[in-house]
Design an enzyme around this catalytic site. Sequence first.
Site, PDB file in Angstrom:
ATOM      1  N   ASP A  94       0.795  -1.231   0.000  1.00  0.00           N
ATOM      2  CA  ASP A  94       0.000   0.000   0.000  1.00  0.00           C
ATOM      3  C   ASP A  94       0.829   1.283   0.000  1.00  0.00           C
ATOM      4  O   ASP A  94       0.593   2.202   0.811  1.00  0.00           O
ATOM      5  CB  ASP A  94      -0.965   0.010   1.202  1.00  0.00           C
ATOM      6  CG  ASP A  94      -2.025  -1.081   1.096  1.00  0.00           C
ATOM      7  OD1 ASP A  94      -1.836  -2.011   0.301  1.00  0.00           O
ATOM      8  OD2 ASP A  94      -3.038  -1.001   1.804  1.00  0.00           O
ATOM      9  N   HIS A 137       3.841   4.174   9.425  1.00  0.00           N
ATOM     10  CA  HIS A 137       3.834   2.767   8.994  1.00  0.00           C
ATOM     11  C   HIS A 137       5.216   2.305   8.513  1.00  0.00           C
ATOM     12  O   HIS A 137       5.445   1.128   8.285  1.00  0.00           O
ATOM     13  CB  HIS A 137       2.826   2.559   7.857  1.00  0.00           C
ATOM     14  CG  HIS A 137       1.413   2.856   8.254  1.00  0.00           C
ATOM     15  ND1 HIS A 137       0.804   2.227   9.320  1.00  0.00           N
ATOM     16  CD2 HIS A 137       0.485   3.726   7.753  1.00  0.00           C
ATOM     17  CE1 HIS A 137      -0.434   2.693   9.450  1.00  0.00           C
ATOM     18  NE2 HIS A 137      -0.646   3.616   8.516  1.00  0.00           N
ATOM     19  N   ASP A 174      -3.812   8.725  14.753  1.00  0.00           N
ATOM     20  CA  ASP A 174      -4.236   8.317  13.417  1.00  0.00           C
ATOM     21  C   ASP A 174      -5.170   7.110  13.565  1.00  0.00           C
ATOM     22  O   ASP A 174      -5.096   6.369  14.543  1.00  0.00           O
ATOM     23  CB  ASP A 174      -2.992   7.936  12.597  1.00  0.00           C
ATOM     24  CG  ASP A 174      -3.291   7.699  11.125  1.00  0.00           C
ATOM     25  OD1 ASP A 174      -3.062   8.616  10.332  1.00  0.00           O
ATOM     26  OD2 ASP A 174      -3.758   6.593  10.773  1.00  0.00           O
ATOM     27  N   HIS A 176      -5.158   4.433  11.897  1.00  0.00           N
ATOM     28  CA  HIS A 176      -4.437   3.179  11.690  1.00  0.00           C
ATOM     29  C   HIS A 176      -3.392   2.968  12.784  1.00  0.00           C
ATOM     30  O   HIS A 176      -2.826   3.928  13.291  1.00  0.00           O
ATOM     31  CB  HIS A 176      -3.714   3.193  10.336  1.00  0.00           C
ATOM     32  CG  HIS A 176      -4.615   3.426   9.166  1.00  0.00           C
ATOM     33  ND1 HIS A 176      -4.798   4.683   8.622  1.00  0.00           N
ATOM     34  CD2 HIS A 176      -5.394   2.576   8.451  1.00  0.00           C
ATOM     35  CE1 HIS A 176      -5.656   4.589   7.603  1.00  0.00           C
ATOM     36  NE2 HIS A 176      -6.040   3.323   7.490  1.00  0.00           N
ATOM     37  N   ASP A 245      -7.548  10.676   9.977  1.00  0.00           N
ATOM     38  CA  ASP A 245      -8.423   9.786   9.223  1.00  0.00           C
ATOM     39  C   ASP A 245      -9.477   9.111  10.100  1.00  0.00           C
ATOM     40  O   ASP A 245     -10.212   8.245   9.648  1.00  0.00           O
ATOM     41  CB  ASP A 245      -7.626   8.751   8.407  1.00  0.00           C
ATOM     42  CG  ASP A 245      -6.352   8.301   9.089  1.00  0.00           C
ATOM     43  OD1 ASP A 245      -6.194   8.562  10.300  1.00  0.00           O
ATOM     44  OD2 ASP A 245      -5.508   7.685   8.415  1.00  0.00           O
ATOM     45  N   TYR A 285      -7.955  12.004   4.903  1.00  0.00           N
ATOM     46  CA  TYR A 285      -8.131  11.966   3.456  1.00  0.00           C
ATOM     47  C   TYR A 285      -9.379  12.661   2.946  1.00  0.00           C
ATOM     48  O   TYR A 285      -9.615  12.731   1.752  1.00  0.00           O
ATOM     49  CB  TYR A 285      -8.061  10.500   2.984  1.00  0.00           C
ATOM     50  CG  TYR A 285      -6.785   9.857   3.477  1.00  0.00           C
ATOM     51  CD1 TYR A 285      -5.577  10.159   2.870  1.00  0.00           C
ATOM     52  CD2 TYR A 285      -6.777   9.052   4.618  1.00  0.00           C
ATOM     53  CE1 TYR A 285      -4.375   9.639   3.364  1.00  0.00           C
ATOM     54  CE2 TYR A 285      -5.588   8.533   5.114  1.00  0.00           C
ATOM     55  CZ  TYR A 285      -4.394   8.832   4.488  1.00  0.00           C
ATOM     56  OH  TYR A 285      -3.210   8.351   4.980  1.00  0.00           O
TER      57      TYR A 285
HETATM   58  C1  X5A Z   1      -0.700   7.313   6.965  1.00  0.00           C
HETATM   59  C2  X5A Z   1      -1.934   6.508   6.671  1.00  0.00           C
HETATM   60  C3  X5A Z   1      -2.903   4.576   5.600  1.00  0.00           C
HETATM   61  C4  X5A Z   1      -2.628   3.533   4.592  1.00  0.00           C
HETATM   62  C5  X5A Z   1      -3.886   2.766   4.287  1.00  0.00           C
HETATM   63  C6  X5A Z   1      -3.617   1.679   3.262  1.00  0.00           C
HETATM   64  N1  X5A Z   1      -1.762   5.386   5.915  1.00  0.00           N
HETATM   65  N2  X5A Z   1      -4.750   0.869   3.038  1.00  0.00           N
HETATM   66  O1  X5A Z   1      -3.020   6.866   7.084  1.00  0.00           O
HETATM   67 ZN    ZN Z   2      -3.941   6.553   8.872  1.00  0.00          ZN
END
Ligand code: X5A
Ligand code: ZN
Length: 635
Positions: A94, A137, A174, A176, A245, A285
């Site tokens: 990704d 990440h 975040d 994630h 996000d 996003y």
């Molecule tokens: C920085 C961040 C998310 C990537 C998602 C990929 N990355 N499916 O929010």
């Molecule tokens: Zn994220």
Amino acid sequence: MVSGTALIYDEEMTRYRLLWDYPVCSIEVPERLSVSYSELQIQGLVERCISVPVREATEEEILLAHSQDFLEAIKTTQNMDVEQLKAFASQFQDVYFHQNIYHCAKLALGATLQLVDAVMTKKVRNGIALVRPPGHHSQHSAANGFCIFNNVAIAALYAKKMFDLKRILIVDWDIHHGQGTQYFFEDDPSVLYFSWHRYENQEFWPNLPESDYSTVGKGKGAGFNVNVPWNKFNPELVLISAGFDSAINDPEGKMCATPACFAHLTHLLMSLAEGKICAVLEGGYDLHSLSHCICHTVKAFLGDPVPHLLNISSPCDSALESIQNVRAVHQQHWAFLRSLPISMKHQNVNDDKKLEQFCNEEIHTSSPNYCPLPPKRTAVALLGEKIELPDRCLKINLDSVPSDEIWSFKDSTVEGQKDSLHLQKNLCSVMMKIFQKEVQNGLAAVPCLLEAIKAVLSFCTTCANSVSRILVLYLGDKDYPVSLEDDGNLLLIQMSTKKLKGRESKYHIPIFLPKEGNNVKGVLHALFSLILPVAYMYNPDLVVTALSCQSGVDKKILNQLTSLLQGLAEGQLLCLIHDPEVSFLEDTICSLLGDPILPVTDGVLQGEAIQEVEQQRQRLQEQWGILKTQVTRTE
Ligand code: X5A
Ligand code: ZN
């Protein structure tokens, strides 16, 4: 005193983008930065911040976290055509590449390190770096999830090295899990990594078992990979992996945090590390939501009043369950968590319906908060004498009352009419300034706390009909004289060193905190586990604290209280102080003015105070659902 908020941004970081059809990466667009920056301009926030230039990170800095091979590999992307870029990207998950992404990744990291430098050398108090590509990440030898170099992880390593720091807190809000950051610090007790993230029993990206609550760190770092804030780690620097996000309308996170939530998260963290906080952009996003979230974060950094959080409901079972599990696995590492009854909870509760409803409500209730003018932070002081007030204060003219007369009855319990009148007159003038928004908060030295509280209440009922909910936090041993009407207009929380007989109810919460030695412990504990949650759910229009310098409570703790309570009632806080000491008044005024406060370094609290707080929590959890710590068994 350190002041100022840094804003670090460079248009160059908008100059890379996805060049082929790759749906999972299509949301990571240059406009994330440009639209956010324009919104900051529109809201007049750019000119209120201190602009700090970006720089390229050096190879040495990149190598603090990444392998030489990885760095060399990334460099080669500068000369690739689209087919080669696509092939190169396919070895990672990704993430996409572009001829200019290496350059931007060096700027993103350089911007992050510039921010750390500015905060640590006290050129600014705090700040935010608007960067692309994001970082959390990214791993030792792997790009991942739109991230190339791990900006925040390297910032922590850099701060340890350059400023010899022993304790750094990384808060990753975040949506994630920043698995990359977690991997770097798993066995390192000097960096506490806190992350909350969407997980869905591993269904949500990055779909890793190690993103679960059971990963607590290993070796010496056991306990330093956590999901629960507010323990006594006492960091020297706070780094935020600031992804947005989780905000409403985000196409990736699909959650529904309102932009105002981020003002509160920021505000809560600002009482740590003497205010030294660096926020570094990660995800986010939805361009509209992202840019407003960033504005809220910056405004909180600047000390603007934080907006009301509307309609806080009790946590849903699924959220409770997660928190319960986190507490259970961390209580062996963090004494603070041991005060609650804990059991693991494995059942997965589906709360989708409720969530959906909540999202819809939020869309309709959240209005954009344009506020181009900095609100006046000025504290009002009503004082006898002998204290130099900072210029930022508005001194209330004691209105022809000679100061010695005010002080003369401080020891008496007399309810003499003349005294009451003076007291009322002076309090009224402070409150008028607050309600007319001439100032944000105020402080009044008073001869008798209970008298003063009564005067404030009667003023609000008669003169301020926009004030329908008042939170009073009273530290003192006298019984509150009148029994409270349970109509919700007043929430009285009283902390005392004596057991009181007074009637307790939903809106009258007595907390008995025994004296240990010459200090009252447990105030901070009560603040985090009882007072703040209830206060947030109550959502007052005005907060009143009433305390005496003789209460025996550590002054640093009282300043934390003053600071954290400003997250409520849009910062409308009135401090009533009995028996003031000059140094205490000075500290309280600084805290009201939004200056950084000193951390509490006190040891671990045990015993009676914990039980007392827990007893109240149990009593109140049905009425104040936010106090629930466990899923109620339905079977
Ligand atoms: C920085 C961040 C998310 C990537 C998602 C990929 N990355 N499916 O929010
Ligand atoms: Zn994220």
